[in-house]
Motif scaffolding. Structure first.
Motif, mmCIF file in Angstrom:
data_model
loop_
_atom_site.group_PDB
_atom_site.id
_atom_site.type_symbol
_atom_site.label_atom_id
_atom_site.label_comp_id
_atom_site.label_asym_id
_atom_site.label_seq_id
_atom_site.Cartn_x
_atom_site.Cartn_y
_atom_site.Cartn_z
ATOM 1 N N ILE A 184 20.000 -23.478 -31.771
ATOM 2 C CA ILE A 184 19.897 -24.644 -32.642
ATOM 3 C C ILE A 184 19.232 -24.266 -33.963
ATOM 4 O O ILE A 184 19.695 -24.638 -35.051
ATOM 5 N N ASP A 185 18.166 -23.486 -33.876
ATOM 6 C CA ASP A 185 17.464 -23.049 -35.091
ATOM 7 C C ASP A 185 18.360 -22.179 -35.968
ATOM 8 O O ASP A 185 18.482 -22.403 -37.176
ATOM 9 N N VAL A 186 19.026 -21.210 -35.359
ATOM 10 C CA VAL A 186 19.879 -20.293 -36.110
ATOM 11 C C VAL A 186 21.078 -21.031 -36.710
ATOM 12 O O VAL A 186 21.462 -20.794 -37.865
ATOM 13 N N SER A 187 21.672 -21.939 -35.947
ATOM 14 C CA SER A 187 22.841 -22.665 -36.444
ATOM 15 C C SER A 187 22.472 -23.563 -37.624
ATOM 16 O O SER A 187 23.263 -23.732 -38.553
ATOM 17 N N GLU A 188 21.278 -24.128 -37.598
ATOM 18 C CA GLU A 188 20.820 -24.938 -38.730
ATOM 19 C C GLU A 188 20.731 -24.088 -39.995
ATOM 20 O O GLU A 188 21.119 -24.508 -41.084
ATOM 21 N N ARG A 189 20.227 -22.878 -39.838
ATOM 22 C CA ARG A 189 20.025 -22.008 -41.000
ATOM 23 C C ARG A 189 21.324 -21.405 -41.514
ATOM 24 O O ARG A 189 21.446 -21.094 -42.699
ATOM 25 N N THR A 190 22.302 -21.216 -40.626
ATOM 26 C CA THR A 190 23.558 -20.580 -41.033
ATOM 27 C C THR A 190 24.674 -21.578 -41.313
ATOM 28 O O THR A 190 25.761 -21.190 -41.762
ATOM 29 N N GLY A 191 24.434 -22.861 -41.055
ATOM 30 C CA GLY A 191 25.457 -23.871 -41.309
ATOM 31 C C GLY A 191 26.597 -23.867 -40.319
ATOM 32 O O GLY A 191 27.693 -24.341 -40.626
ATOM 33 N N LEU A 192 26.355 -23.351 -39.107
ATOM 34 C CA LEU A 192 27.394 -23.305 -38.080
ATOM 35 C C LEU A 192 27.302 -24.526 -37.169
ATOM 36 O O LEU A 192 26.209 -25.000 -36.849
ATOM 37 N N ASP A 193 28.463 -25.004 -36.748
ATOM 38 C CA ASP A 193 28.482 -26.111 -35.797
ATOM 39 C C ASP A 193 28.106 -25.639 -34.405
ATOM 40 O O ASP A 193 28.421 -24.513 -34.006
ATOM 41 N N ARG A 194 27.457 -26.508 -33.669
ATOM 42 C CA ARG A 194 27.129 -26.233 -32.261
ATOM 43 C C ARG A 194 27.719 -27.366 -31.435
ATOM 44 O O ARG A 194 27.305 -28.524 -31.552
ATOM 45 N N VAL A 195 28.697 -27.040 -30.622
ATOM 46 C CA VAL A 195 29.412 -28.017 -29.807
ATOM 47 C C VAL A 195 28.970 -27.846 -28.364
ATOM 48 O O VAL A 195 29.270 -26.829 -27.727
ATOM 49 N N PHE A 196 28.244 -28.835 -27.864
ATOM 50 C CA PHE A 196 27.810 -28.816 -26.469
ATOM 51 C C PHE A 196 28.761 -29.658 -25.628
ATOM 52 O O PHE A 196 29.496 -30.501 -26.155
ATOM 53 N N LEU A 197 28.750 -29.437 -24.327
ATOM 54 C CA LEU A 197 29.644 -30.140 -23.409
ATOM 55 C C LEU A 197 28.936 -31.308 -22.744
ATOM 56 O O LEU A 197 27.759 -31.215 -22.390
ATOM 57 N N ALA A 198 29.682 -32.398 -22.578
ATOM 58 C CA ALA A 198 29.220 -33.550 -21.817
ATOM 59 C C ALA A 198 30.161 -33.733 -20.631
ATOM 60 O O ALA A 198 31.385 -33.652 -20.788
ATOM 61 N N ALA A 199 29.604 -33.971 -19.467
ATOM 62 C CA ALA A 199 30.399 -34.123 -18.249
ATOM 63 C C ALA A 199 30.227 -35.519 -17.681
ATOM 64 O O ALA A 199 29.241 -36.208 -17.963
ATOM 65 N N PRO A 200 31.186 -35.972 -16.862
ATOM 66 C CA PRO A 200 31.065 -37.301 -16.248
ATOM 67 C C PRO A 200 29.789 -37.465 -15.433
ATOM 68 O O PRO A 200 29.317 -38.595 -15.243
ATOM 69 N N THR A 201 29.238 -36.365 -14.946
ATOM 70 C CA THR A 201 28.021 -36.435 -14.122
ATOM 71 C C THR A 201 26.738 -36.466 -14.951
ATOM 72 O O THR A 201 25.648 -36.616 -14.395
ATOM 73 N N SER A 202 26.844 -36.325 -16.276
ATOM 74 C CA SER A 202 25.655 -36.291 -17.129
ATOM 75 C C SER A 202 24.949 -37.644 -17.130
ATOM 76 O O SER A 202 25.597 -38.692 -17.190
ATOM 77 N N SER A 203 23.623 -37.602 -17.078
ATOM 78 C CA SER A 203 22.839 -38.834 -17.126
ATOM 79 C C SER A 203 22.865 -39.399 -18.548
ATOM 80 O O SER A 203 23.201 -38.698 -19.511
ATOM 81 N N ASP A 204 22.496 -40.667 -18.698
ATOM 82 C CA ASP A 204 22.435 -41.277 -20.025
ATOM 83 C C ASP A 204 21.445 -40.534 -20.915
ATOM 84 O O ASP A 204 21.694 -40.349 -22.115
ATOM 85 N N GLU A 205 20.332 -40.118 -20.335
ATOM 86 C CA GLU A 205 19.326 -39.376 -21.095
ATOM 87 C C GLU A 205 19.900 -38.060 -21.622
ATOM 88 O O GLU A 205 19.685 -37.681 -22.774
ATOM 89 N N ARG A 206 20.630 -37.362 -20.753
ATOM 90 C CA ARG A 206 21.215 -36.085 -21.177
ATOM 91 C C ARG A 206 22.320 -36.301 -22.211
ATOM 92 O O ARG A 206 22.444 -35.520 -23.149
ATOM 93 N N LEU A 207 23.107 -37.353 -22.062
ATOM 94 C CA LEU A 207 24.149 -37.635 -23.052
ATOM 95 C C LEU A 207 23.540 -37.896 -24.416
ATOM 96 O O LEU A 207 24.087 -37.464 -25.439
ATOM 97 N N ALA A 208 22.399 -38.582 -24.450
ATOM 98 C CA ALA A 208 21.730 -38.833 -25.721
ATOM 99 C C ALA A 208 21.273 -37.520 -26.346
ATOM 100 O O ALA A 208 21.425 -37.311 -27.557
ATOM 101 N N MET A 209 20.750 -36.623 -25.530
ATOM 102 C CA MET A 209 20.298 -35.326 -26.024
ATOM 103 C C MET A 209 21.480 -34.506 -26.540
ATOM 104 O O MET A 209 21.403 -33.880 -27.613
ATOM 105 N N ILE A 210 22.588 -34.520 -25.809
ATOM 106 C CA ILE A 210 23.783 -33.783 -26.220
ATOM 107 C C ILE A 210 24.325 -34.345 -27.532
ATOM 108 O O ILE A 210 24.686 -33.589 -28.446
ATOM 109 N N SER A 211 24.369 -35.656 -27.643
ATOM 110 C CA SER A 211 24.877 -36.299 -28.865
ATOM 111 C C SER A 211 24.020 -35.945 -30.070
ATOM 112 O O SER A 211 24.536 -35.660 -31.157
ATOM 113 N N GLN A 212 22.715 -35.965 -29.882
ATOM 114 C CA GLN A 212 21.799 -35.679 -30.978
ATOM 115 C C GLN A 212 21.825 -34.205 -31.385
ATOM 116 O O GLN A 212 21.598 -33.872 -32.553
ATOM 117 N N SER A 213 22.114 -33.327 -30.426
ATOM 118 C CA SER A 213 22.038 -31.886 -30.686
ATOM 119 C C SER A 213 23.350 -31.287 -31.165
ATOM 120 O O SER A 213 23.354 -30.233 -31.796
#
Length: 262
Positions: free
Chosen positions: A141-170
Motif C-alpha cells: 500500500i505504501d509503495v503503490s501510493e508513492r509509485t501511482g500504481l493501482d492495488r486491486v484486492f479481492l472480495a469474496a461472498p464469504t467476506s464480512s461487512d467489516e472486511r468489505l469496508a477495508m477492501i473498498s477503502q484500500s
C-alpha cells in the motif's frame, strides 16, 4: 497518488457502453512474442483493460486451462523480466491499461519496491493480488501510493461487512469481485452471490466493482454489467489463444465484447 488509468478506462466504458471488459492472459504463453501480440489484439478487439497473469508454480486460484498455460510458460524458462518487457511492448502500441495478476510470493522474492518501480517504468497500471489482503499489505500500500500504481484486492461472498469496508477503502482502480467460491473457469450459470456481493460493496462505499470467475460469453457479460462496472474474462480467452492462436482470440474477444453493448 496519480489518477488511476484503470478507473478512467472503466468509467469511459460505462459512459460509452454498459461497462468494461477486462481480459486476462498469462504472460509468455505460449511464448513471449505471442503473448504480446495477443494482448495487443485483445485491446484492439474490445477489451478495455488487459490483465497479464504471472506464471507461478502454485496457482491455487487458477483452473486447469490457466494452470496448463502458466506451466507451459514456466517450463519454457519464464523470468519476471519478461513480464516488464511484455508490458512495455504492449503499452507502446495500445492505450488500454495493463494490470498484473500475481500471487504475492514472486513480488516479495523480486522485492516489493523494485517490482513496483520496474512495473511503473514499463507502463504497467498496478497489481491484482489474489492471495494478500489489505491488512497484510502495508508495504505494498505504501509503495503503490508513492509509485501511482493501482492495488486491486479481492472480495469474496464469504467476506464480512467489516472486511468489505477495508477492501473498498484500500483498493484503487476497482475491487475484484469474486463471483463464486472456487477456482477460475467457465460456468454455465454465474453464482447469484456475485450480485449480492456487489451490492454489499456498494454499501461499503466502493465506487467500482468488477466481477470475475466464471464469465465466458457475451450473455454473461451483459448480465454482469446489469449490476457491476466491469466483467473479467480469462479462461475462454486462454483457450482460444491455445487452440486457434491470436486470430481466434481476436474473434472470441469481439464476440464477448458485444455483451458490453447489450
Amino acid at each position: 497518488m496519480s489518477a488511476s488509468r484503470v478507473e478512467a478506462a472503466i468509467l469511459a466504458a460505462k459512459q460509452e457502453r454498459k461497462g468494461a471488459l477486462i481480459g486476462y492472459l498469462p504472460v509468455a504463453f505460449p511464448d513471449l512474442d505471442t503473448s504480446v501480440d495477443a494482448a495487443i489484439a485483445m485491446a484492439r478487439s474490445g477489451a478495455d483493460v488487459i490483465e497479464f497473469g504471472v506464471p507461478y508454480s502454485d496457482p491455487v486460484m487458477d483452473g486447469l486451462v490457466i494452470q496448463e498455460a502458466t506451466q507451459t510458460a514456466l517450463k519454457a524458462g519464464f523470468k519476471l523480466s519478461q513480464l516488464f518487457e511484455a508490458i512495455k511492448r504492449v503499452t507502446a502500441v495500445v492505450d488500454a491499461p495493463v494490470l498484473v495478476m500475481t500471487y504475492w510470493n514472486p513480488v516479495v522474492q523480486y522485492g516489493v519496491e523494485r517490482f513496483a518501480r520496474d512495473l511503473a517504468a514499463a507502463g504497467g497500471a498496478g497489481l491484482i493480488t489474489p492471495d494478500i489482503t489489505p491488512d497484510a499489505a502495508a508495504e505494498w500500500i505504501d509503495v503503490s501510493e508513492r509509485t501511482g500504481l493501482d492495488r486491486v484486492f479481492l472480495a469474496a461472498p464469504t467476506s464480512s461487512d467489516e472486511r468489505l469496508a477495508m477492501i473498498s477503502q484500500s483498493s484503487t482502480g476497482f475491487v475484484y469481485t469474486v463471483s463464486t467460491m472456487g477456482i477460475t473457469g467457465e460456468r454455465s450459470e454465474l453464482d447469484a452471490a456475485a450480485r449480492v456481493l456487489t451490492a454489499r460493496l456498494r454499501d461499503a462505499g466502493d465506487r467500482l466493482a468488477c466481477v470475475g470467475i466464471g464469465i465466458s460469453n457475451a450473455e454473461q457479460v451483459a448480465s454482469t454489467l446489469e449490476y457491476a462496472d466491469g466483467a473479467i474474462v480469462g479462461t475462454v480467452f486462454v483457450r482460444a489463444l491455445r487452440e486457434g492462436g491470436v486470430e481466434r482470440l481476436s474473434e472470441v474477444v469481439r464476440e464477448i465484447a458485444e455483451g458490453t453493448r447489450r
